[in-house]
Design an enzyme around this catalytic site. Structure first.
Site, short mmCIF file in Angstrom:
data_model
loop_
_atom_site.label_atom_id
_atom_site.label_comp_id
_atom_site.label_asym_id
_atom_site.label_seq_id
_atom_site.Cartn_x
_atom_site.Cartn_y
_atom_site.Cartn_z
N ASP A 35 4.59 13.23 72.03
CA ASP A 35 4.16 14.61 71.80
C ASP A 35 3.58 14.72 70.38
O ASP A 35 4.31 14.61 69.40
CB ASP A 35 5.35 15.55 71.95
CG ASP A 35 4.96 17.00 72.10
OD1 ASP A 35 3.85 17.36 71.66
OD2 ASP A 35 5.75 17.80 72.63
N ASP A 36 2.27 14.90 70.28
CA ASP A 36 1.57 15.05 68.99
C ASP A 36 1.45 13.75 68.21
O ASP A 36 1.24 13.78 66.99
CB ASP A 36 2.23 16.11 68.10
CG ASP A 36 2.06 17.53 68.60
OD1 ASP A 36 1.52 17.71 69.70
OD2 ASP A 36 2.50 18.46 67.89
N CYS A 74 -0.77 20.76 74.06
CA CYS A 74 0.13 20.18 75.05
C CYS A 74 -0.05 20.67 76.48
O CYS A 74 -0.05 19.87 77.42
CB CYS A 74 1.58 20.36 74.62
SG CYS A 74 2.03 22.06 74.29
N ARG A 78 -0.86 18.18 79.65
CA ARG A 78 0.14 17.94 80.70
C ARG A 78 -0.35 18.43 82.06
O ARG A 78 0.00 17.86 83.10
CB ARG A 78 1.46 18.60 80.29
CG ARG A 78 2.10 17.90 79.10
CD ARG A 78 3.13 18.74 78.36
NE ARG A 78 3.26 18.25 77.01
CZ ARG A 78 4.09 17.28 76.63
NH1 ARG A 78 4.90 16.73 77.53
NH2 ARG A 78 4.13 16.88 75.38
N LYS A 127 10.27 16.75 77.97
CA LYS A 127 9.60 18.05 77.88
C LYS A 127 8.69 18.30 79.07
O LYS A 127 7.86 17.48 79.43
CB LYS A 127 8.79 18.09 76.58
CG LYS A 127 7.86 19.28 76.44
CD LYS A 127 7.09 19.20 75.15
CE LYS A 127 5.92 20.16 75.10
NZ LYS A 127 5.16 20.07 73.86
N HIS A 129 7.04 22.00 79.96
CA HIS A 129 6.04 22.94 79.42
C HIS A 129 5.00 23.39 80.45
O HIS A 129 3.88 23.78 80.08
CB HIS A 129 5.34 22.36 78.20
CG HIS A 129 5.02 23.40 77.17
ND1 HIS A 129 4.97 23.13 75.82
CD2 HIS A 129 4.75 24.73 77.28
CE1 HIS A 129 4.67 24.23 75.15
NE2 HIS A 129 4.53 25.22 76.02
N SER A 153 8.26 23.10 74.21
CA SER A 153 8.30 22.41 72.92
C SER A 153 9.56 22.75 72.12
O SER A 153 10.12 23.85 72.24
CB SER A 153 7.06 22.75 72.10
OG SER A 153 5.89 22.36 72.75
N HIS A 214 6.54 15.91 67.73
CA HIS A 214 6.24 17.34 67.57
C HIS A 214 7.17 17.94 66.50
O HIS A 214 8.36 17.64 66.45
CB HIS A 214 6.45 18.04 68.91
CG HIS A 214 5.90 19.43 68.99
ND1 HIS A 214 6.46 20.49 68.31
CD2 HIS A 214 4.86 19.95 69.68
CE1 HIS A 214 5.78 21.59 68.57
NE2 HIS A 214 4.79 21.29 69.41
N ASP A 266 0.16 13.29 74.16
CA ASP A 266 -0.44 14.43 74.85
C ASP A 266 -1.66 14.96 74.11
O ASP A 266 -2.58 15.52 74.72
CB ASP A 266 0.58 15.55 75.08
CG ASP A 266 1.14 16.16 73.80
OD1 ASP A 266 1.01 15.54 72.73
OD2 ASP A 266 1.72 17.26 73.87
N ASN A 267 -1.70 14.82 72.81
CA ASN A 267 -2.83 15.27 71.99
C ASN A 267 -2.66 14.71 70.59
O ASN A 267 -1.66 14.02 70.30
CB ASN A 267 -2.94 16.80 71.94
CG ASN A 267 -1.62 17.49 71.65
OD1 ASN A 267 -1.04 18.11 72.54
ND2 ASN A 267 -1.13 17.39 70.43
N LYS A 297 -5.03 18.31 66.25
CA LYS A 297 -4.50 19.09 67.37
C LYS A 297 -5.08 20.51 67.38
O LYS A 297 -5.16 21.16 66.35
CB LYS A 297 -2.98 19.16 67.27
CG LYS A 297 -2.32 20.05 68.30
CD LYS A 297 -0.81 20.08 68.13
CE LYS A 297 -0.15 21.04 69.11
NZ LYS A 297 1.33 20.99 69.04
#
Length: 438
Positions: A35-36, A74, A78, A127, A129, A153, A214, A266-267, A297
């Site tokens: 994540d991130d 995110c 996803r 996660k 989301h 998140s 994240h 994810d990004n 991001k």
């Protein structure tokens, strides 16, 4: 009579044996989703200090993609992974963070639903989301047999988000732990994932969606202070440790050679974090690296949507490959369905089956274009050319000679701008959004 009975027994045995045989040939699918994590964070993508031997090993045993793109934050990312579709096609009917009432509609066939129909056990750790307010939106009602993790998140709590909604760990469709300590979360997720692999019987799909890196970043005591890259480095190296534990579990189980492993973020990193995040322990340097890429991001310059991405699939994907071919997150959905022999949904998909490309049977990726959504449709890439319109002035970049998006070629190539703008208009109309910037 005796011969007829023998034939009947043989046919019955064959009937019972065929499904088991076919099931044994299906590859397991493991998705490891950071994540991130920035494009430049893993060692194999060039970080000078952070050590990621397990991610690097994964790359060495498969293919490392250097032009892999996804949503720039995110939820769109996803959505592409789980549905194979750009987010504007999916009618969430509300937000999916704390207090959000939206979620995946029943009309979407999730990756888990498709693989479950194809005979897979399906598990999620981490996660989600993609909706939580109604139980029908939760993973265990979207095709997953089990789920242990967070509904969104890890920053959806005060002081970063002004909400009274409790952030808690779920098991199945019930919150089972609130409050909880985020420091050991990566370790706990890893232990859960390893346990699922150890107990697996038949083909399985495991989706491990880390909370880290994240913000606010957390790391276990066992790996705190170990990285030359500081606290952020500790967090990335703990994710790498987790990757190693999952790979070791596959090997111990004896299924590593029959498992498709996909690792990605994810990004990109939250370099331009909003002021609300700069409270308590969060620092500006608690974000990762985009490497040489522009933006981060939440932006549609490449630093937001272009992420590290690796596929290892022994016997299908030759080891030691590095490719700059254009690949998008929706392609992972489509490829996993093909690998598992799953039935495609009847609606439009935005992904392609990458198997011929990954296996070396095709020289190029089947993806010719990718659309970048944020405030409407902000950009498109077709082949080597990317047009971005959100600033109100067209920005045209050659992604082969200038992947850093430094040189705007729009004035030089007006016909190319017009062509790409036309394609943006067609896609925007198709998914009912506007072209950003006019």
């Amino acid at each position: 009579m005796f011969a007829r009975a023998i034939r009947l027994c043989f046919l019955l045995t064959l009937t019972l044996w065929i499904p088991a045989s076919l099931a044994a040939e299906k590859p397991n699918v493991v998705i490891l989703f950071a994540d991130d994590m920035g494009y430049g964070d893993p060692g194999c993508y060039g970080h000078p200090l952070i050590k990621t031997p397990n991610i690097d090993r994964l790359a060495g045993e498969g293919i490392r993609l250097t032009s892999f793109v996804t949503g720039s934050w995110c939820v769109p990312s996803r959505t592409q992974l789980i549905t194979g579709r750009y987010m504007p096609r999916v009618k969430f009917n509300g937000g999916t963070g704390s207090d959000g009432k939206g979620g995946l509609p029943d009309s979407e066939k999730t990756l888990a639903e498709a693989l479950k129909e194809a005979g897979y056990a399906t598990h999620m750790v981490g996660k989600w989301h993609l909706g939580y307010k109604e139980k029908r939106f939760l993973p265990v009602n979207q095709g997953f047999d089990t789920w242990f993790g967070l509904p969104y998140s890890n920053d959806y709590i005060k002081p970063w988000v002004q909400t009274n909604e409790p952030l808690g760990l779920y098991r199945g469709d019930e919150m089972v732990e609130h409050p909880f300590d985020q420091d050991p979360l990566t370790t706990r997720y890893t232990e859960e994932a390893v346990g699922l692999i150890e107990k697996a019987e038949g083909p399985f799909f495991l989706y491990l969606a880390y909370a880290m890196p994240h913000l606010p970043i957390h790391v276990s005591d066992a790996r705190r202070g170990k990285s030359a890259g500081g606290l952020y480095g500790d967090v990335i190296e703990e994710v790498d440790w987790s990757v190693g534990e999952v790979l070791a579990a596959l090997e111990k189980k004896g299924v590593a050679d029959n498992t498709l492993v996909f690792f990605a973020s994810d990004n990109g990193p939250w370099v331009e974090m909003p002021p609300r995040m700069l409270r308590t322990q969060n620092k500006l340097w608690h974000a990762g690296s985009t490497g040489p890429l522009r933006g981060s991001k939440g932006e549609t310059y490449e630093g937001g949507p272009r992420v590290p991405a690796i596929v290892r699939w022994p016997g299908t994907v030759p080891a030691g490959q590095v490719s700059g071919e254009l690949v998008g997150m929706p392609d992972i959905y489509r490829t996993c369905l093909a690998a598992g022999g799953a039935t495609l949904p009847e609606h439009v998909l935005d992904g392609h089956d990458l198997t011929p490309f990954l296996s070396g049977k095709a020289d190029a990726s089947p993806r010719e274009d990718y659309y970048y959504f944020r405030s409407g449709l902000e950009a498109v890439r077709v082949g080597r050319w990317k047009l971005r319109t959100v600033t109100g002035k067209p920005e045209l970049f050659d992604m082969v000679t200038d992947p850093y998006e430094r040189v705007n070629r729009a004035d030089e190539l007006p016909d190319r701008v017009a062509e790409l703008r036309s394609r943006m208009g067609q896609m925007a109309k198709e998914v009912s959004v506007k072209v950003a910037g006019g």
